[in-house]
Design a protein around this motif. Structure first.
Motif, PDB file in Angstrom:
ATOM      1  N   ALA A 115       0.829  -1.205   0.000  1.00 24.16           N
ATOM      2  CA  ALA A 115       0.000   0.000   0.000  1.00 24.16           C
ATOM      3  C   ALA A 115       0.864   1.257   0.000  1.00 24.16           C
ATOM      4  O   ALA A 115       0.467   2.299  -0.518  1.00 24.16           O
ATOM      5  CB  ALA A 115      -0.936   0.000   1.197  1.00 24.16           C
ATOM      6  N   SER A 116       2.061   1.149   0.576  1.00 24.13           N
ATOM      7  CA  SER A 116       3.000   2.275   0.596  1.00 24.13           C
ATOM      8  C   SER A 116       4.396   1.729   0.846  1.00 24.13           C
ATOM      9  O   SER A 116       4.564   0.574   1.259  1.00 24.13           O
ATOM     10  CB  SER A 116       2.632   3.267   1.702  1.00 24.13           C
ATOM     11  N   LEU A 117       5.382   2.556   0.629  1.00 27.64           N
ATOM     12  CA  LEU A 117       6.750   2.148   0.919  1.00 27.64           C
ATOM     13  C   LEU A 117       6.934   1.974   2.420  1.00 27.64           C
ATOM     14  O   LEU A 117       7.687   1.114   2.869  1.00 27.64           O
ATOM     15  CB  LEU A 117       7.755   3.155   0.352  1.00 27.64           C
ATOM     16  N   ALA A 118       6.203   2.755   3.213  1.00 24.08           N
ATOM     17  CA  ALA A 118       6.262   2.606   4.675  1.00 24.08           C
ATOM     18  C   ALA A 118       5.762   1.220   5.086  1.00 24.08           C
ATOM     19  O   ALA A 118       6.316   0.606   6.010  1.00 24.08           O
ATOM     20  CB  ALA A 118       5.444   3.697   5.346  1.00 24.08           C
ATOM     21  N   ASP A 119       4.748   0.718   4.428  1.00 29.89           N
ATOM     22  CA  ASP A 119       4.262  -0.635   4.722  1.00 29.89           C
ATOM     23  C   ASP A 119       5.335  -1.674   4.423  1.00 29.89           C
ATOM     24  O   ASP A 119       5.501  -2.649   5.156  1.00 29.89           O
ATOM     25  CB  ASP A 119       2.999  -0.955   3.922  1.00 29.89           C
ATOM     26  N   TYR A 120       6.072  -1.465   3.326  1.00 33.48           N
ATOM     27  CA  TYR A 120       7.161  -2.381   3.013  1.00 33.48           C
ATOM     28  C   TYR A 120       8.262  -2.285   4.069  1.00 33.48           C
ATOM     29  O   TYR A 120       8.798  -3.299   4.510  1.00 33.48           O
ATOM     30  CB  TYR A 120       7.743  -2.106   1.621  1.00 33.48           C
TER      31      TYR A 120
END
Length: 170
Positions: A115-120
């Motif tokens: 959903a976002s790079l932060a989620d990764y």
């Protein structure tokens, strides 16, 4: 993504004579079948002796700007690559503008869709590090994601709402 990956092949003799004559061809067909369709289109030309053609339009290449004189084989190879990686193939190819580099990135460096790079960053951290529960709420995954991106260690392709494809940049 478009349902079909296809090219519009125009008869250049007809085009130069002021006629629009061509055919839409599925670019994922066998190369010989594509050539047969081009030959049939040229044989039906309103201009006698038509031999030359060019790709004047395309659909389903998802962001990759296919060139007018790419050739059937190149168009076919690109179309098959995009068909193999429908979620990000066209965008990845547009990023590299090189089929071999895009293929290598898809096969060796793809980290998934998030959903976002932060989620990764959160997923990677939680998979590789034991985080005490009382400290978990203090971790700033957005800042980690920003640092990951700024470092050049990875890159992302956004293909839709909350569709961030993450790749290692090796």
């Amino acid at each position: 993504m478009s349902e079909h990956i296809r090219i519009y092949v125009a008869d250049l003799a007809a085009y130069n004579a002021g006629h629009l004559h061509g055919a839409w061809i599925d670019a994922t067909l066998d190369l010989d079948d594509m050539q047969e369709q081009v030959n049939a289109m040229l044989a039906a030309s309103p201009v006698e002796g038509a031999e030359e053609y060019a790709i004047h339009d395309f659909e389903g290449f998802d962001g990759y700007p296919l060139g007018e004189y790419e050739g059937l084989q190149t168009a076919h190879e690109i179309a098959c690559y995009i068909e193999e990686y429908p979620e990000f193939g066209g965008a990845l190819l547009a990023h590299f503008n090189d089929l071999e580099q895009a293929r290598k990135a898809a096969e060796e460096d793809y980290c998934g869709c998030h959903a976002s790079l932060a989620d990764y960053a959160q997923e990677l951290t939680e998979e590789t590090t034991s985080i005490p529960q009382h400290l978990a709420h203090y971790i700033d995954y957005r800042a980690m994601a920003r640092d990951m991106e700024y470092s050049g260690d990875l890159f992302t392709l956004e293909t839709g709402f909350e569709q961030v494809h993450v790749f290692w940049n090796r």
